[in-house]
Design a protein around this motif. Structure first.
Motif, PDB file in Angstrom:
ATOM      1  N   VAL A 184     -18.945 -37.877  58.092  1.00 35.03           N
ATOM      2  CA  VAL A 184     -18.669 -39.320  58.033  1.00 35.03           C
ATOM      3  C   VAL A 184     -18.525 -39.871  59.440  1.00 35.03           C
ATOM      4  CG1 VAL A 184     -17.080 -41.092  57.184  1.00 35.03           C
ATOM      5  CG2 VAL A 184     -17.500 -39.051  55.808  1.00 35.03           C
ATOM      6  N   VAL A 195     -15.781 -41.685  49.171  1.00 30.48           N
ATOM      7  CA  VAL A 195     -16.380 -40.724  50.103  1.00 30.48           C
ATOM      8  C   VAL A 195     -16.338 -39.321  49.511  1.00 30.48           C
ATOM      9  CG1 VAL A 195     -16.093 -39.587  52.339  1.00 30.48           C
ATOM     10  CG2 VAL A 195     -15.928 -42.075  52.180  1.00 30.48           C
ATOM     11  N   LYS A 221     -28.593 -40.232  52.829  1.00 29.81           N
ATOM     12  CA  LYS A 221     -27.538 -40.865  53.627  1.00 29.81           C
ATOM     13  C   LYS A 221     -27.184 -42.207  52.996  1.00 29.81           C
ATOM     14  CE  LYS A 221     -29.331 -38.859  57.960  1.00 29.81           C
ATOM     15  NZ  LYS A 221     -28.226 -37.947  58.282  1.00 29.81           N
ATOM     16  N   LYS A 227     -18.988 -39.045  46.811  1.00 35.35           N
ATOM     17  CA  LYS A 227     -20.348 -38.984  47.344  1.00 35.35           C
ATOM     18  C   LYS A 227     -20.642 -37.617  47.960  1.00 35.35           C
ATOM     19  CE  LYS A 227     -21.720 -43.282  46.603  1.00 35.35           C
ATOM     20  NZ  LYS A 227     -22.885 -43.591  45.728  1.00 35.35           N
ATOM     21  N   ILE A 251     -22.596 -40.070  55.770  1.00 37.28           N
ATOM     22  CA  ILE A 251     -22.029 -41.345  55.330  1.00 37.28           C
ATOM     23  C   ILE A 251     -21.607 -42.150  56.549  1.00 37.28           C
ATOM     24  CG2 ILE A 251     -20.158 -42.446  54.044  1.00 37.28           C
ATOM     25  CD1 ILE A 251     -20.106 -40.069  52.183  1.00 37.28           C
TER      26      ILE A 251
END
Length: 832
Positions: free
Chosen positions: A591, A748, A678, A751, A645
Motif C-alpha cells: 500500500v 484494504v 492494482k 482487497k 493499492i
C-alpha cells in the motif's frame, strides 16, 4: 505433578493437607468438579481450572484459597455458595461468560484484590461490584462487546487500577468513577469510537498518569483537568480531535511530561508557565503555530520537541533563552527562521536540532552540545564549529527543493565552493545531505559512522585516516560512478542506495571486516567484485539492481534467482564451515499513501499508517520514499510500480502540490495498465466530488497556476483527477476519523486477501459447506476449535478452507496440513 497426577489426586477424595497448588487442564474429557473432591484438599492455595466447571454447594470449602484461575466455556453456572472468603485473585480471562451468567450472584469475596476479565468477548455489561468491595485492580481488557460499566464501581474505594484497553464499544465511564480517590492508573481503550471523558474524571486526585494515545473519539478533556494534581505523565499522542487544552492545565502541579505529538493541538495554554515541575514537552508533528510567551517560565524544562511543526513561527522563541535547564531542543523542519542570541548561554544543552527552508541566522552555540542537526536551503558558510569540543554527532541537511517549487531560481546562484571550516575532531557520527563540497575528514580519527546523501560529484573516496569507520551509507548520489573504499579495513556495514550511475565499487573485495552489505536501486552496475575473501560477511541484500546476475566468490551463488522486483536477501548460517547461505525474498510493498503533508500528515495519515501496519500490511507513505526536499524524477515511477493499492488523500491543498499531482497521474496510469491487479482507494478528506472533478474553483484554480510551469503535463493531471472523481471513494464528510480509518483498513484487508487467495468461487459447488464450517468454528466465542476437513486428494479441501478464510475476513496461514486464522490464532482448519 503432571496433569494426570492432578486428576488422580482430586479423584481419590482422600484428605491430603500437603497439596497447596493444583492445575486442572483439558485431558480429552468433560466433567464437573464437586465439593467432595475439594473438601479433601483443605490447604489448597492456588487453583487453575481450564475448560471444566463446578457443581454443588461449596459453602465453607477452600478457605485457604488465595488464587483462582478459571476459564469456563459454560454460559450457565451450576455451583452454589461459591464464596471463598480469603481469595485475593480471581482470573476469569477468556471465559464464555455473558451478562446472564449466574456465577456473580453466587460469589461473595470480601478480600478479593484482583478481578481479571480479559478477553471475555460476550460480556456487554460488568457485574455489580458490591460483592467485591476490597477490589484494587479491575481488568476488562479485550472485552470487545462491553458497553456499560456498572455504577457500583464508584463504591470501590480501594481500586487503584482500571484497565479498559480494547473495549472498543465502551463510549464513556460512569460519573461515579470520580469517587475513586485511590485510583492511580486508567488504561484507556485506544479505539476510534466516540468517547466521553466526564468532568468527574478531572477530580481523580490519586491518578498518577493519564494516557489517551490513539483515541480519535475524544474531542476534549474535562475543563477542570487541573484537579489531577498527582499526574506526572499526560499523553495525547494521535488524539487528532483535541485542538486545545483546558486553562486549568497549569494546576497539574506534579506533571513532569506532556506528550501531544501528532495530536490536533494548535496552541498551548498560557497557564503552562505555572507548571514548575514540567521537564518534557512534545508537540512534534502538530499544527501548533507558536509557543505562549509564558514558555520561558517553565523553569525546570529539560526537553522541548517540536519536529515538523510546519506552521511554527518565530513568535516568542526568544523566551527559550530563559530555559536554563534545557538539554534537548528540536525545532527541525519548521518555519522558525531565527534563534535567540542567548541560545549559547544554555549551558546544559546537549542536543540541538534546528532549521527550515527559511532559516536565516544561527547564533553562537553552547560548547556543551554533543548532538547537532542543522537544516537550511543552503550552507554557503557553515559556522565554525571548532568550539564544540564535546560534539559527537553532526548532521547537516540542505533542503534543496521546497514542496511547492520544482526549480527555484536560487539553486542556480549557489557558489561553486562552500566555505567549510574544520569539523570537531571528536565526532563519531557525521551525516551530510546535499552538501556541495564535503568538509575535510582527515582530522576525524574517531569517526565510526558516515552517511552521505545527494553528493553531486562523480567520484567518492574515503580518507585513509578514517581507520575507525565501521559504517558507511551513500544514498541518492545521482552522479557517483565509482566508489573507493579499499582503505576501510574496519568497515562492518556498507549500504549503497539509489546511485543511478554507479558502475564500480573499488576495494569491496578487500573489506575483511565487512558483516553487512546492501545495494539497492543501482541500475547501471553490472557486477560486484569477487567476495571470496570476505570471511566475516554474514548478510547480503540486493534490490532493484537488474544488471547484477551473479555474486562471484560465494559458492552456490554464481547464478541468482530473482523475484519479479530483482530482490534477494542472503544470510550466512553460522555452521562450522561457514559456507552455507540461505536466501529469502524481501516482502512486497502493498500500500502507498499519497498526501499533501501540511494538510494531513500529522493526523489521519499517521493513524491510518499505524493501523495498516498493525494488520500486518506493508505500507509506505510518500515521505518514506521522498523526504522533505527530494526531487521527483525517474525514481518515483519505479517506486510506485511496486504497490498493489494506492490511497491518495484528496485534501483542499492537494492540487496545489505539483508533486502530489504527478504521483496521482502515475497511480492512475499504473492502475489502468495492471489489468485489474492494482487499485486506487481515494479518500476525500475535506473536499467534494465536484472539487475533484474540476467543477468548482478549488482544484481548477490550482491547476491554472501550474500550467505555465508544467505545460501539457497539467492535462494529464486533469484527466487523473476526473478519473479519481468517478471512483468509489471514502469521504470524511459525515464520518469521524475513527470510522473513516476503520472502513479503509477493512477494505484494504479485503482487497489484499482477494489478491493473495486466487480461488474462483465456482470451484466450490455447495456454499452450504462454507456456512457449516464457519458455524462450527464459532469464531467470536474465544477458545480453541479444530475442524477437520477429510477426504481424498483433489476434491477441494484446501479450496474450501481458503474460501472460508476469504469470505469471512480472516487471514489464512498454511502450516503443513493445517490452516490457521491469524486474527484468531486458536482457530485451526485441519486439511487431512
Amino acid at each position: 505433578m503432571d496433569s494426570r497426577g492432578c486428576f488422580k489426586a482430586i479423584g481419590r477424595k482422600e484428605r491430603n493437607p500437603d497439596v497447596e497448588a493444583l492445575s486442572l487442564t483439558p485431558n480429552g474429557c468433560s466433567r464437573n468438579f464437586t465439593p467432595e473432591e475439594f473438601a479433601a484438599l483443605p490447604n489448597l492455595r492456588f487453583l487453575r481450572v481450564k475448560e471444566f466447571d463446578f457443581c454443588g454447594n461449596f459453602e465453607n470449602l477452600l478457605l485457604e484459597l488465595r488464587w483462582l484461575s478459571w476459564q469456563t466455556w459454560e454460559t450457565t453456572f451450576h455451583a452454589n455458595n461459591f464464596h471463598f472468603s480469603n481469595l485475593l485473585v480471581l482470573d476469569l480471562s477468556y471465559s464464555n461468560i455473558g451478562d446472564g451468567w449466574g456465577g456473580w450472584g453466587q460469589m461473595k469475596m470480601d478480600k478479593l484484590k484482583i478481578l481479571d476479565l480479559t478477553g471475555c468477548v460476550r460480556l456487554k455489561k460488568t457485574p455489580k461490584f458490591s460483592n467485591f468491595m476490597s477490589l484494587e485492580k479491575l481488568i476488562l481488557a479485550g472485552c470487545d462487546e462491553l458497553t456499560t460499566i456498572d455504577r457500583s464501581i464508584g463504591k470501590l474505594e480501594h481500586l487503584t487500577t482500571l484497565n479498559i484497553k480494547g473495549c472498543r464499544l465502551l463510549g464513556e465511564l460512569p460519573e461515579e468513577v470520580g469517587a475513586l480517590q485511590s485510583l492511580t492508573e486508567v488504561i484507556m481503550p485506544q479505539t476510534f469510537q466516540c468517547f466521553k471523558l466526564s468532568e468527574a474524571f478531572g477530580i481523580l486526585k490519586s491518578l498518577s498518569s493519564l494516557i489517551l494515545d490513539e483515541h480519535l473519539g475524544i474531542n476534549q478533556l474535562p475543563s477542570y483537568i487541573g484537579g489531577l494534581v498527582k499526574v506526572t505523565y499526560l499523553s495525547l499522542r494521535w488524539c487528532v480531535g483535541i485542538q486545545k487544552l483546558p486553562c486549568s492545565l497549569g494546576k497539574m502541579e506534579m506533571l513532569g511530561e506532556l506528550d501531544l505529538s501528532m495530536s490536533g493541538i494548535i496552541e498551548l495554554p498560557v497557564s503552562i508557565g505555572d507548571m514548575k515541575k514540567l521537564k518534557v514537552i512534545r508537540v512534534s508533528y502538530t499544527m501548533i503555530r507558536k509557543f505562549p510567551r509564558t514558555i520561558g517560565q517553565v523553569e525546570m524544562l529539560e526537553e522541548l520537541h517540536a519536529k515538523k511543526c510546519w506552521d511554527l513561527t518565530n513568535e516568542n522563541i526568544e523566551e527559550f533563552g530563559k530555559l536554563s535547564h534545557l538539554k534537548i531542543l528540536d525545532l527541525s523542519y519548521t518555519h522558525v527562521s531565527r534563534f535567540p542570541a542567548v541560545l549559547g548561554c544554555l549551558s546544559h544543552l546537549h542536543t540541538l536540532e534546528l532549521g527550515s527552508s527559511d532559516l536565516q541566522e544561527v547564533p553562537d552555540l553552547p560548547s556543551s552540545l554533543t548532538r547537532l542537526h542543522m537544516q537550511a536551503r543552503q550552507f554557503q558558510s557553515i559556522l565554525n564549529l571548532s568550539s564544540l569540543v564535546n560534539l559527537d554527532y553532526l548532521e547537516l541537511s540542505t533542503l534543496t527543493v521546497s514542496r511547492e517549487e520544482p526549480n527555484p531560481s536560487w539553486i542556480n546562484n549557489l557558489p561553486v565552493k562552500q566555505l567549510i571550516h574544520p569539523l570537531p575532531s571528536g565526532l563519531s557520527t557525521l551525516k551530510c545531505r546535499g552538501i556541495m563540497l564535503l568538509p575535510s575528514l582527515s582530522n576525524l580519527r574517531k569517526l565510526s559512522v558516515l552517511c552521505v546523501i545527494e553528493y553531486p560529484m562523480p567520484y567518492f573516496s574515503i580518507s585513509q585516516g578514517l581507520i575507525y569507520l565501521t559504517e558507511l551509507k551513500l544514498s541518492k548520489c545521482k552522479f557517483v560512478e565509482i566508489i573507493y573504499v579499499s582503505c576501510l579495513k574496519n568497515l562492518q556495514h556498507l549500504e549503497l542506495n539509489r546511485l543511478d550511475r554507479l558502475v564500480k565499487i573499488e576495494g569491496l573485495s578487500e573489506l575483511a571486516s565487512l558483516l553487512h552489505f546492501r545495494i539497492s536501486d543501482c541500475y547501471m552496475i553490472e557486477r560486484l567484485p569477487n567476495l571470496s575473501k570476505l570471511d566475516k560477511l554474514q548478510h547480503i541484500e540486493l534490490e532493484a539492481c537488474p544488471k547484477i546476475k551473479a555474486i562471484e566468490g560465494i559458492k552456490g551463488l554464481e547464478r541468482l534467482v530473482w523475484d519479479n522486483r530483482g530482490c534477494i536477501v542472503l544470510e550466512r548460517l553460522l555452521d562450522v564451515s561457514r559456507s552455507t547461505w540461505i536466501s529469502r525474498k524481501i516482502p512486497e510493498c502493498q500500500v502507498f499513501l499519497s498526501f499533501n503533508g501540511p494538510d494531513t500528515s500529522i493526523s489521519i495519515v499517521d493513524v491510518l499508517y499505524k493501523n495498516l501496519v498493525r494488520n500486518q500490511i506493508s505500507v509506505n507513505r510518500d515521505d518514506d520514499i521522498l523526504s522533505f526536499g527530494d526531487g521527483i524524477g525517474e525514481e518515483l515511477p519505479q517506486a510506485l510500480n511496486d504497490y498493489h493499492i494506492y490511497i491518495p488523500f484528496l485534501s483542499k491543498n492537494y492540487a496545489s502540490n505539483w508533486r502530489c499531482l504527478r504521483e496521482l497521474a502515475h497511480m492512475v496510469k499504473c492502475t489502468s495498465n495492471s489489468h485489474g491487479k492494482k487499485i486506487i482507494l481515494p479518500i476525500f478528506y475535506d473536499v467534494e466530488v465536484d472539487d475533484v472533478n474540476l467543477k468548482s474553483a478549488l482544484y481548477r484554480s490550482a491547476l491554472d497556476k501550474h500550467r505555465w510551469k508544467f505545460g501539457n503535463e497539467v492535462e494529464e493531471w486533469e484527466m487523473a483527477l476526473r478519473e479519481i472523481a468517478h471512483m468509489r471513494q471514502f469521504n470524511m464528510n459525515g464520518n469521524s476519523h475513527g470510522e473513516l480509518i476503520e472502513s479503509v483498513v477493512r477494505e484494504v484487508s479485503r482487497k489484499l486477501r482477494g489478491k493473495n487467495v486466487d480461488v474462483p468461487e465456482h470451484l466450490v459447488e455447495d456454499h452450504n459447506q462454507i456456512e457449516v464450517i464457519i458455524d462450527k468454528l464459532d469464531v467470536d466465542s474465544g477458545g480453541v476449535r479444530f475442524v477437520g476437513i477429510h477426504g481424498m486428494g483433489g476434491i477441494g479441501k484446501t479450496t474450501l478452507a481458503r474460501l472460508c478464510s476469504t469470505n469471512y475476513f480472516f487471514s489464512l496461514t498454511v502450516l503443513v496440513s493445517s490452516k490457521t486464522f491469524e486474527n484468531h490464532p486458536n482457530i485451526v482448519l485441519m486439511v487431512l
